[in-house]
Design a protein around this motif. Sequence first.
Motif, PDB file in Angstrom:
ATOM      1  N   SER A 257      -4.361  -0.992   7.993  1.00 53.61           N
ATOM      2  CA  SER A 257      -5.191   0.148   8.416  1.00 53.61           C
ATOM      3  C   SER A 257      -4.350   1.216   9.116  1.00 53.61           C
ATOM      4  O   SER A 257      -4.571   2.410   8.940  1.00 53.61           O
TER       5      SER A 257
ATOM      6  N   GLN B 205      -2.510   9.084   5.329  1.00 54.22           N
ATOM      7  CA  GLN B 205      -3.499  10.171   5.297  1.00 54.22           C
ATOM      8  C   GLN B 205      -2.968  11.403   5.997  1.00 54.22           C
ATOM      9  O   GLN B 205      -2.976  12.514   5.478  1.00 54.22           O
TER      10      GLN B 205
ATOM     11  N   TYR C 214       0.839  -1.209   0.000  1.00 52.88           N
ATOM     12  CA  TYR C 214       0.000   0.000   0.000  1.00 52.88           C
ATOM     13  C   TYR C 214       0.868   1.251   0.000  1.00 52.88           C
ATOM     14  O   TYR C 214       0.640   2.213  -0.735  1.00 52.88           O
TER      15      TYR C 214
ATOM     16  N   GLU D 248      -2.504   3.100   6.454  1.00 57.85           N
ATOM     17  CA  GLU D 248      -3.429   3.978   5.725  1.00 57.85           C
ATOM     18  C   GLU D 248      -3.641   5.285   6.482  1.00 57.85           C
ATOM     19  O   GLU D 248      -3.579   6.374   5.916  1.00 57.85           O
TER      20      GLU D 248
END
Lengths: 240, 505
Positions: B53, B60, B16, B56
């Motif tokens: 998560s 952000q 990711y 992520e």
Amino acid sequence: MITFSQDYVANELTQSFFTITQKIKKKMAGSRNATEPSDLFPVLPGSYLPLNNPALEFIKYVCKVLSLDANITNQVNKLRRDLLRLIEVGEFSDEAQFRDPCRSYVLPEVICRNCNFCRDLDLCKDPALSQDGSVLPSWVCSNCEAQYDSDSIEMALVEALQKKLMAFMLQDLVCNKCRGVKDTHMPVYCSCAGEFALTISSQVFMEHITIFQNIARHYSMAYLLETIEWLLRTNPQLQH
Amino acid sequence: GSRERLKSWRGEAIKYLTEALRSLSEVELEDVIEKVIDAVEKQPLSSNMIELSTVEAAVQECSQALDETIENVFNIIGAFDIPRYVYNSERKRFLPLSMTNLPAPNLFGSARDKAELFRERYSILQQRIHRHELFTPAAVVVHPDDSRSKFQLKTIETLLGNTSKVGEVIVLGMITQLKEVGCCSLRNIWVSSHSFHSGLYTESCFVLAEGWYEDEVFHVNAFGFPPTEPSATTRAFYGNINFFGGPSSASVKASAKLKQLEDENEDAMFVFLSDVWLDQAEVLEKLHMMFSGYSSAPPTCFFFCGNFSSAPYGKNQIQSLKGSLKALADIICEYPSIHKSSRFVFIPGPEDPGPGSILPRPPLAENITEEFRQLVPFSVFTTNPCRIQYCTQEIIIFREDLVNKMCRNCVRFPNSNMDIPNHFVKTILSQGHLTPLPLYVSPVYWAYDYSLRVYPLPDMLVIADKYDPFTVTNTDCLCINPGSFPRSGFSFKVFYPSNKTVEDR
């Protein structure tokens, strides 16, 4: 003749006005809030008053017209008093006083491009072509019935607006106490210790702007409207 | 370092991260990876392995910080959006409007606003002069002669209190017209034969007068302008306040990241044109030529100053301008590389349609520019004057035939030891204001006079004037006039921000 009209007003006219006023009051109540204009009243270019009571306005205008005849003054006064009592409005109250509901703005020396006839045109009060839905309202030459060019009237209004703006920016300041005109740049107070005030107040200026705004809205003058809306946006303190 | 820390990350988390950071350059990558890892480690972890998560959320958080910088790269600041700073002489600081008890500015000001206009112009200069080494007493007197070479800056009020003669005095005052001969009122200076240092001494400008005071008359030996102050000096004293405007919370000069972007982007190019008469076939033709010349290397931004019509009057002015803009849009669309990559900024001229010639002037009405903006989405119509912030550089653009106006309103025409452009630039930078002129010559909305300030000095000042083109540097400020495009043989100027050079075309 005089006695006839006096009698007429005192009897027949009074009767019919009473009936009409009652009908109006029953059918059209107007708005509850005294400061908000009612939708029942058309918004015309010259509109500026918050009209909201149809019965009251009917009484005022009708009595104003009748008061033009000096011979029937007493009868008209009585009629007015009685009618106002009918709708529970005080005779000497503020709202019972007649005010011209139409403002006025005169554009000097407008020339018809068809017949070259020149006249002063009152943009608010002069009758315009009635709208039939597809045709935009515009003004008409009193001599040859040709339409005036809306664009040139719009530019003339923009120019008038520019001149007023400039006049405001360059105005003299006047001392509140000694009424002397300020001739220096930097002092905040007059040499007599009085405060300075504007000679052209922003209130007066705003009145003119609102007239222009009404005209622009009614006659779909997009550019003038945008210019005015910018002026109002940059002056939050003056918006109502 | 980073590799070690990434060992405990799940495969999908690493995947990711790789995806998310794909668009970054080599230089930025290192930096950002560090930041993301820091952010991840700060978060409460439920197990030893770093989950997707978590990553992520961390990305952000970091990308918001990145976006902030990208947003700060190029900004157009309209005159009405410039932050309002008021000088407080007690605290010797510039305070934002919210910290004073002054109301927000209105176009239609109060009587007080009119006086404050000049008082503020004055106080900005006064605080600057006070801090100048010419007037500050030396901390240690090295040589007895040193202390004598410092002048005393006095206010006129203190002078008036003196009954004896006061010599070697410098006074800061405003030049105004005398009402009566022989009368000496507070701000008037009796002008007789004196030496004037360089500059354009216009009515309503502020000058330093050196001389002596005796019996209520101030005898002037010489007039000069307040010394200019490099922006670095202003910032050294006042810190990194963002006086200029724009989204950055502090002065962009403080951002190392923006400086890096600026240095690296060597191809960045700004093109300045003035009097772009779009109703003239020859002008459109020359624009065609210019665009075709640049189509292989589209400039960052084209700055088009008005007037946009050679005949700006008559009832068809609005319609005609709409048509001209459409013609320009069509031309731009013929060069897809320029249409896609270049920005277009339009600054209205004195004769363009608008609410009059009072400054600052709002952008051209949306009603007029709507079609153009739909055809050329990368276009902005802004105010006159306006400010441009690019990376760490601050640029002020002003379209006005100012040189002639100032020469016409000179109390005394300058001597010929310098050419007019140099006199002119010195005047503007020293006065710290775009229009050091009386209101009836250059009307200004009183409460918005601060938007015409040139203080702290910008990196570049573009005065688009019909006067002959010029390029002058003074006090680390590059001042250019691209000249009138149609009247100067279709010449214009190009600016390269990475090395601060200007090319004449």
